[in-house]
Motif scaffolding. Structure first.
Motif, PDB file in Angstrom:
ATOM      1  N   PHE A  15       0.822  -1.202   0.000  1.00  0.00           N
ATOM      2  CA  PHE A  15       0.000   0.000   0.000  1.00  0.00           C
ATOM      3  C   PHE A  15       0.867   1.268   0.000  1.00  0.00           C
ATOM      4  CE2 PHE A  15      -3.267  -3.004   1.354  1.00  0.00           C
ATOM      5  CZ  PHE A  15      -4.327  -2.598   0.555  1.00  0.00           C
ATOM      6  N   THR A  16       2.040   1.197   0.623  1.00  0.00           N
ATOM      7  CA  THR A  16       2.946   2.348   0.609  1.00  0.00           C
ATOM      8  C   THR A  16       3.414   2.639  -0.812  1.00  0.00           C
ATOM      9  OG1 THR A  16       3.704   1.912   2.861  1.00  0.00           O
ATOM     10  CG2 THR A  16       5.137   3.253   1.464  1.00  0.00           C
ATOM     11  N   ILE A  17       3.796   1.590  -1.545  1.00  0.00           N
ATOM     12  CA  ILE A  17       4.234   1.768  -2.927  1.00  0.00           C
ATOM     13  C   ILE A  17       3.096   2.309  -3.780  1.00  0.00           C
ATOM     14  CG2 ILE A  17       4.986   0.535  -5.010  1.00  0.00           C
ATOM     15  CD1 ILE A  17       6.603  -1.307  -3.153  1.00  0.00           C
ATOM     16  N   ARG A  18       1.883   1.771  -3.553  1.00  0.00           N
ATOM     17  CA  ARG A  18       0.727   2.249  -4.318  1.00  0.00           C
ATOM     18  C   ARG A  18       0.508   3.744  -4.078  1.00  0.00           C
ATOM     19  NH1 ARG A  18      -1.807   3.059  -8.677  1.00  0.00           N
ATOM     20  NH2 ARG A  18      -3.898   3.907  -8.346  1.00  0.00           N
ATOM     21  N   ILE A  19       0.616   4.168  -2.842  1.00  0.00           N
ATOM     22  CA  ILE A  19       0.424   5.581  -2.515  1.00  0.00           C
ATOM     23  C   ILE A  19       1.513   6.441  -3.164  1.00  0.00           C
ATOM     24  CG2 ILE A  19       0.484   7.251  -0.614  1.00  0.00           C
ATOM     25  CD1 ILE A  19      -0.856   5.001   1.100  1.00  0.00           C
ATOM     26  N   LEU A  20       2.758   5.932  -3.164  1.00  0.00           N
ATOM     27  CA  LEU A  20       3.858   6.688  -3.756  1.00  0.00           C
ATOM     28  C   LEU A  20       3.757   6.780  -5.270  1.00  0.00           C
ATOM     29  CD1 LEU A  20       6.847   5.365  -1.604  1.00  0.00           C
ATOM     30  CD2 LEU A  20       5.923   7.688  -1.621  1.00  0.00           C
ATOM     31  N   LEU A  21       3.067   5.810  -5.887  1.00  0.00           N
ATOM     32  CA  LEU A  21       2.916   5.809  -7.342  1.00  0.00           C
ATOM     33  C   LEU A  21       1.823   6.758  -7.827  1.00  0.00           C
ATOM     34  CD1 LEU A  21       3.283   2.002  -8.168  1.00  0.00           C
ATOM     35  CD2 LEU A  21       4.822   3.843  -8.893  1.00  0.00           C
ATOM     36  N   ARG A  22       0.994   7.237  -6.922  1.00  0.00           N
ATOM     37  CA  ARG A  22      -0.135   8.078  -7.317  1.00  0.00           C
ATOM     38  C   ARG A  22       0.298   9.523  -7.511  1.00  0.00           C
ATOM     39  NH1 ARG A  22      -5.168   7.489  -3.521  1.00  0.00           N
ATOM     40  NH2 ARG A  22      -5.833   9.137  -4.956  1.00  0.00           N
ATOM     41  N   ASP A  24      -1.833  11.807  -8.552  1.00  0.00           N
ATOM     42  CA  ASP A  24      -2.997  12.663  -8.299  1.00  0.00           C
ATOM     43  C   ASP A  24      -3.168  12.994  -6.822  1.00  0.00           C
ATOM     44  OD1 ASP A  24      -3.608   9.917  -7.797  1.00  0.00           O
ATOM     45  OD2 ASP A  24      -5.746  10.416  -7.742  1.00  0.00           O
ATOM     46  N   LEU A  25      -2.374  12.390  -5.967  1.00  0.00           N
ATOM     47  CA  LEU A  25      -2.520  12.580  -4.523  1.00  0.00           C
ATOM     48  C   LEU A  25      -1.638  13.729  -4.059  1.00  0.00           C
ATOM     49  CD1 LEU A  25      -4.148  11.134  -2.304  1.00  0.00           C
ATOM     50  CD2 LEU A  25      -2.126   9.756  -1.823  1.00  0.00           C
ATOM     51  N   SER A  26      -2.223  14.644  -3.291  1.00  0.00           N
ATOM     52  CA  SER A  26      -1.453  15.787  -2.790  1.00  0.00           C
ATOM     53  C   SER A  26      -0.479  15.312  -1.711  1.00  0.00           C
ATOM     54  CB  SER A  26      -2.401  16.833  -2.194  1.00  0.00           C
ATOM     55  OG  SER A  26      -3.026  16.321  -1.021  1.00  0.00           O
ATOM     56  N   PRO A  27       0.615  16.045  -1.481  1.00  0.00           N
ATOM     57  CA  PRO A  27       1.543  15.669  -0.403  1.00  0.00           C
ATOM     58  C   PRO A  27       0.864  15.525   0.967  1.00  0.00           C
ATOM     59  CG  PRO A  27       2.587  17.253  -1.846  1.00  0.00           C
ATOM     60  CD  PRO A  27       1.152  17.148  -2.296  1.00  0.00           C
ATOM     61  N   PRO A  28      -0.052  16.459   1.364  1.00  0.00           N
ATOM     62  CA  PRO A  28      -0.734  16.241   2.649  1.00  0.00           C
ATOM     63  C   PRO A  28      -1.568  14.966   2.654  1.00  0.00           C
ATOM     64  CG  PRO A  28      -0.963  18.530   1.956  1.00  0.00           C
ATOM     65  CD  PRO A  28      -0.389  17.783   0.791  1.00  0.00           C
ATOM     66  N   GLY A  29      -2.219  14.656   1.529  1.00  0.00           N
ATOM     67  CA  GLY A  29      -3.002  13.434   1.442  1.00  0.00           C
ATOM     68  C   GLY A  29      -2.131  12.207   1.549  1.00  0.00           C
ATOM     69  N   LEU A  31       0.801  12.044   3.005  1.00  0.00           N
ATOM     70  CA  LEU A  31       1.302  11.979   4.383  1.00  0.00           C
ATOM     71  C   LEU A  31       0.241  11.424   5.327  1.00  0.00           C
ATOM     72  CD1 LEU A  31       3.509  12.603   6.443  1.00  0.00           C
ATOM     73  CD2 LEU A  31       2.584  14.929   6.627  1.00  0.00           C
ATOM     74  N   ALA A  32      -1.023  11.837   5.128  1.00  0.00           N
ATOM     75  CA  ALA A  32      -2.111  11.341   5.985  1.00  0.00           C
ATOM     76  C   ALA A  32      -2.241   9.832   5.873  1.00  0.00           C
ATOM     77  CB  ALA A  32      -3.418  12.026   5.601  1.00  0.00           C
ATOM     78  N   TRP A  33      -2.149   9.327   4.646  1.00  0.00           N
ATOM     79  CA  TRP A  33      -2.234   7.870   4.478  1.00  0.00           C
ATOM     80  C   TRP A  33      -1.046   7.160   5.111  1.00  0.00           C
ATOM     81  CZ3 TRP A  33      -6.326   5.272   3.943  1.00  0.00           C
ATOM     82  CH2 TRP A  33      -7.410   5.760   3.217  1.00  0.00           C
ATOM     83  N   PHE A  34       0.143   7.730   5.031  1.00  0.00           N
ATOM     84  CA  PHE A  34       1.309   7.122   5.672  1.00  0.00           C
ATOM     85  C   PHE A  34       1.114   7.041   7.186  1.00  0.00           C
ATOM     86  CE2 PHE A  34       4.345   8.588   2.080  1.00  0.00           C
ATOM     87  CZ  PHE A  34       4.023   7.457   1.343  1.00  0.00           C
ATOM     88  N   HIS A 466      -8.755  18.857  17.208  1.00  0.00           N
ATOM     89  CA  HIS A 466      -9.021  19.525  15.939  1.00  0.00           C
ATOM     90  C   HIS A 466      -7.884  19.282  14.946  1.00  0.00           C
ATOM     91  CE1 HIS A 466     -11.570  22.714  18.297  1.00  0.00           C
ATOM     92  NE2 HIS A 466     -12.188  21.545  18.188  1.00  0.00           N
ATOM     93  N   ASN A 467      -6.643  19.408  15.425  1.00  0.00           N
ATOM     94  CA  ASN A 467      -5.507  19.316  14.514  1.00  0.00           C
ATOM     95  C   ASN A 467      -5.204  17.878  14.106  1.00  0.00           C
ATOM     96  OD1 ASN A 467      -5.088  22.095  14.427  1.00  0.00           O
ATOM     97  ND2 ASN A 467      -3.814  22.077  16.259  1.00  0.00           N
ATOM     98  N   VAL A 468      -5.454  16.933  14.989  1.00  0.00           N
ATOM     99  CA  VAL A 468      -5.292  15.517  14.608  1.00  0.00           C
ATOM    100  C   VAL A 468      -6.269  15.153  13.500  1.00  0.00           C
ATOM    101  CG1 VAL A 468      -5.675  13.142  15.382  1.00  0.00           C
ATOM    102  CG2 VAL A 468      -4.308  14.697  16.780  1.00  0.00           C
ATOM    103  N   ILE A 469      -7.521  15.572  13.672  1.00  0.00           N
ATOM    104  CA  ILE A 469      -8.532  15.267  12.657  1.00  0.00           C
ATOM    105  C   ILE A 469      -8.181  15.950  11.342  1.00  0.00           C
ATOM    106  CG2 ILE A 469     -10.956  15.547  12.033  1.00  0.00           C
ATOM    107  CD1 ILE A 469     -10.381  13.373  14.115  1.00  0.00           C
ATOM    108  N   ALA A 470      -7.724  17.202  11.397  1.00  0.00           N
ATOM    109  CA  ALA A 470      -7.350  17.902  10.176  1.00  0.00           C
ATOM    110  C   ALA A 470      -6.176  17.226   9.478  1.00  0.00           C
ATOM    111  CB  ALA A 470      -7.016  19.362  10.479  1.00  0.00           C
ATOM    112  N   THR A 471      -5.247  16.681  10.274  1.00  0.00           N
ATOM    113  CA  THR A 471      -4.072  16.021   9.703  1.00  0.00           C
ATOM    114  C   THR A 471      -4.453  14.805   8.877  1.00  0.00           C
ATOM    115  OG1 THR A 471      -2.678  16.781  11.524  1.00  0.00           O
ATOM    116  CG2 THR A 471      -1.874  14.913  10.239  1.00  0.00           C
ATOM    117  N   ILE A 472      -5.432  14.046   9.377  1.00  0.00           N
ATOM    118  CA  ILE A 472      -5.848  12.839   8.638  1.00  0.00           C
ATOM    119  C   ILE A 472      -7.092  13.124   7.769  1.00  0.00           C
ATOM    120  CG2 ILE A 472      -4.865  11.260  10.337  1.00  0.00           C
ATOM    121  CD1 ILE A 472      -7.729  10.764  11.356  1.00  0.00           C
ATOM    122  N   GLY A 473      -7.405  14.435   7.609  1.00  0.00           N
ATOM    123  CA  GLY A 473      -8.572  14.824   6.823  1.00  0.00           C
ATOM    124  C   GLY A 473      -8.645  14.180   5.458  1.00  0.00           C
ATOM    125  N   PRO A 474      -7.529  14.092   4.692  1.00  0.00           N
ATOM    126  CA  PRO A 474      -7.616  13.484   3.359  1.00  0.00           C
ATOM    127  C   PRO A 474      -8.040  12.023   3.374  1.00  0.00           C
ATOM    128  CG  PRO A 474      -5.623  14.800   3.558  1.00  0.00           C
ATOM    129  CD  PRO A 474      -6.235  14.738   4.926  1.00  0.00           C
TER     130      PRO A 474
END
Length: 476
Positions: A15-22, A24-29, A31-34, A466-474
Motif C-alpha cells: 500500500f505504501t508503494i501504491r500511494i507513492l505511485l499516485r 494525483d494525490l497531494s503531499p498532505p493526502g 502523508l495522511a495515508w502514511f 481539531h488538529n489531529v482530525i485535520a491532519t488525517i482529513g484526506p
C-alpha cells in the motif's frame, strides 16, 4: 511468527508503494495515508482498499466520456459559447467564469431570471404547483429523497403528472435515498408511469467495492420542468425537520427558481446522469433555449469523480481571487484543501471583507473538528467567522461584491471536491446577489461571532483533537 512478520511487511509495503505511485494525490493526502498505515496498518490497509482512491471504475468512466461526446455533438448550442464570457461578464470576474466553463463545457448565456424562495414551505408549494402545471416533461434528481411530507408531496405530484401524460423521469442516489428506493412509494411511482432510475446503484455492492468506492455519490439536487423552469440550491427532497437526523433540525436550506437558458444547461446535466444510469441516448430529452428578452448571464457547473481532479477547489480559488471588496460564504461542511484555504486568506489579507458562516453544531463531529482547526489561520488573516445557532445551516452560498453569486450543492470539503457529483449555477446579477446577500445576513443575525481570543483560549485537548482530525482529513 516470521511468516506473520513477512505478511505484515508486504501488506504495508504494497500500500505504501501504491500511494507513492499516485501522481494525483497531494503531499498532505499522501502523508495522511502514511500516518494511518503506520499507526493502524491492518485497519489502514482495509480503509485504503475500500476508500483510498476516487476511481469510479473503467466502465463508468468510459460511459461518462461517451455521454458528454453525445451531448456536445447534439446539444452544443445549448451549452453556451465561450466567447460569451468576454461580452457578458465584467472583466474582473471573467477568469472565474472562464474556469467554470472549462470544467464541462457550459458557458454563460444571458436572458435568465431567478427568484429566491422564502423558505421550505414556499419551495415545496411552488415546486408542486410547477409540476402540476407541466405539459410536457418533469425531470428530478435528488441525493436524499425521504418519504416524509416533502418527499411524498413531490412523488404524488409526479404521479399526477404521469397519469395525465407528462413524461416524468425521476432519479435518486442509491445510498442517500436507499430507503425510498425500496419503499411502496417508489413502486407506486413506477406503476403510475414515472420513469425511475437509481444514480450509482448499490444493487451489486461487492462489485462496487472491487471496482470503485461505495461512498462515491450523486449529491446533486436538480428539478427541471418543461425545459422552462429549474430549481437549484441546497435542499434535498426532504422536510426541514430531516427525520433521519432530527436532533440537528431544522435543516436550513436555500433554493432559487430559475428561468432562461440556464434551465436547459441544467437539463443537460440531468440528462448526463440519466444517460449514465439507464444507457439511454439524449434523443428522448426535450431541449429548448428558453431565452428571455431581459435577464442576466448565468452558467451551470457540474463536477464529479469523472471530471478533472481539483475542479471545485480551483473554481472557488478563482472566485475568491476575483473579489474586490467583499465575499460572503456559507457552508455546512468546511474542510478546505490548501488551494481554498490560501485563497481565502489571501483575499482577506488584501483587504476584502471575508465573512464565513458555518453551523455552530454540526451533524458530523469529525467535520466540526476539522473545520475548527482552520479558525486560527482564518482569523489571523482577517476573516470574520460566524457560527449559526438556528439549526443546521445547510445552505451553500457564495456572494461577491454584490454582483456575483454561486449557488448549488457543493460544500467546501473533500467530499464535494473529489467524491461527489455536484451541481451549481454561477451568475452575474446585482438583484439576485442582493437577495442572496440578505438571506446570508439573516443567517448572520442568528449567529455568534468567533473571535481570535476565544480560539486561543480553547483547551489544549480541543486544539489537539481539531488538529489531529485535520491532519488525517484526506483519509476521511
Amino acid at each position: 511468527m516470521t511468516i506473520i512478520l513477512v505478511l505484515h511487511t508486504l501488506l504495508v509495503l504494497t500500500f505504501t508503494i501504491r500511494i507513492l505511485l499516485r501522481d494525483d494525490l497531494s503531499p498532505p493526502g499522501r502523508l495522511a495515508w502514511f500516518v494511518v498505515l503506520n499507526l493502524l496498518p491492518y485497519f489502514g490497509s482495509a480503509i485504503y482498499f475500500l476508500f483510498g482512491e476516487t476511481d469510479i471504475g473503467n466502465r463508468a468512466s468510459k460511459r461518462h466520456k461517451e455521454v458528454f461526446r453525445e451531448i456536445r455533438a447534439k446539444a452544443s448550442w445549448f451549452m453556451g459559447d465561450a466567447t460569451n464570457t468576454e461580452t457578458l461578464i465584467d472583466p474582473v470576474y471573467r477568469p472565474a467564469f472562464r474556469y467554470a466553463g472549462s470544467i464541462n463545457g457550459f458557458h454563460p448565456s444571458t436572458g435568465n431570471t431567478a427568484e429566491l424562495m422564502r423558505d421550505g414551505d414556499e419551495t415545496l408549494s411552488r415546486m408542486v404547483a410547477d409540476i402540476d402545471a407541466a405539459t410536457d416533461h418533469v425531470h428530478v434528481l435528488y441525493y436524499i429523497w425521504l418519504d416524509d411530507n416533502t418527499g411524498h408531496a413531490i412523488a404524488e405530484a409526479l404521479i399526477r403528472a404521469a397519469q395525465r401524460g407528462v413524461v416524468c423521469r425521476a432519479m435518486a442516489d442509491g445510498l442517500g435515498s436507499r430507503a425510498i428506493i425500496n419503499s411502496p412509494l417508489w413502486q407506486r411511482m413506477k406503476e403510475a408511469g414515472v420513469r425511475m432510475a437509481v444514480a450509482l446503484s448499490l444493487k451489486h455492492p461487492i462489485r462496487t467495492i472491487l471496482t470503485s468506492r461505495l461512498d462515491l455519490r450523486n449529491h446533486r439536487k436538480i428539478t427541471v420542468i418543461d425545459a422552462r423552469i429549474t430549481y437549484c440550491g441546497s435542499r434535498n427532497s426532504a422536510d426541514p425537520e430531516f427525520l433521519i437526523k432530527a436532533k440537528y433540525a431544522p435543516w436550513v436550506d436555500i433554493m432559487l427558481r430559475f428561468t432562461g437558458p440556464v434551465v436547459v444547461q441544467n437539463q443537460l446535466l440531468f440528462a448526463s446522469d440519466w444517460m449514465q444510469a439507464t444507457n439511454e441516448s439524449l434523443d428522448g430529452i426535450p431541449l429548448s433555449s428558453g431565452r428571455g428578452k431581459e435577464g442576466f448571464p448565468a452558467q451551470v457547473m457540474g463536477v464529479g469523480p469523472t471530471e478533472r481532479h481539483g475542479a471545485t477547489p480551483h473554481l472557488f480559488a478563482n472566485l475568491f481571487a476575483c473579489a474586490q471588496s467583499e465575499l460572503t460564504l456559507s457552508t455546512p461542511y468546511f474542510v478546505p484543501d490548501a488551494t481554498v484555504l490560501e485563497a481565502l486568506c489571501a483575499a482577506a489579507y488584501r483587504g476584502v471583507k471575508v465573512a464565513l458562516i458555518f453551523p455552530k453544531i454540526n451533524d458530523s463531529l469529525i467535520v466540526a473538528a476539522a473545520s475548527r482547526s482552520y479558525y486560527h489561520r482564518l482569523l489571523d488573516a482577517g476573516c470574520v467567522i460566524h457560527e449559526f445557532k438556528g439549526g443546521l445551516l445547510h445552505a451553500k452560498t457564495l456572494t461577491i461584491d454584490g454582483k456575483i453569486s454561486l449557488i448549488g450543492s457543493s460544500n467546501l470539503d473533500l467530499r464535494s471536491f473529489d467524491l461527489n457529483y455536484e451541481n451549481n449555477i454561477l451568475l452575474q446579477d446585482e438583484a439576485t446577489t442582493q437577495a442572496i446577500t440578505e438571506r446570508q445576513q439573516s443567517y448572520i443575525s442568528q449567529s455568534e461571532v468567533v473571535t481570535l481570543p476565544e480560539v486561543l483560549a480553547w483547551h489544549y485537548h480541543e486544539r489537539i483533537w481539531h488538529n489531529v482530525i485535520a491532519t488525517i482529513g484526506p483519509v476521511l
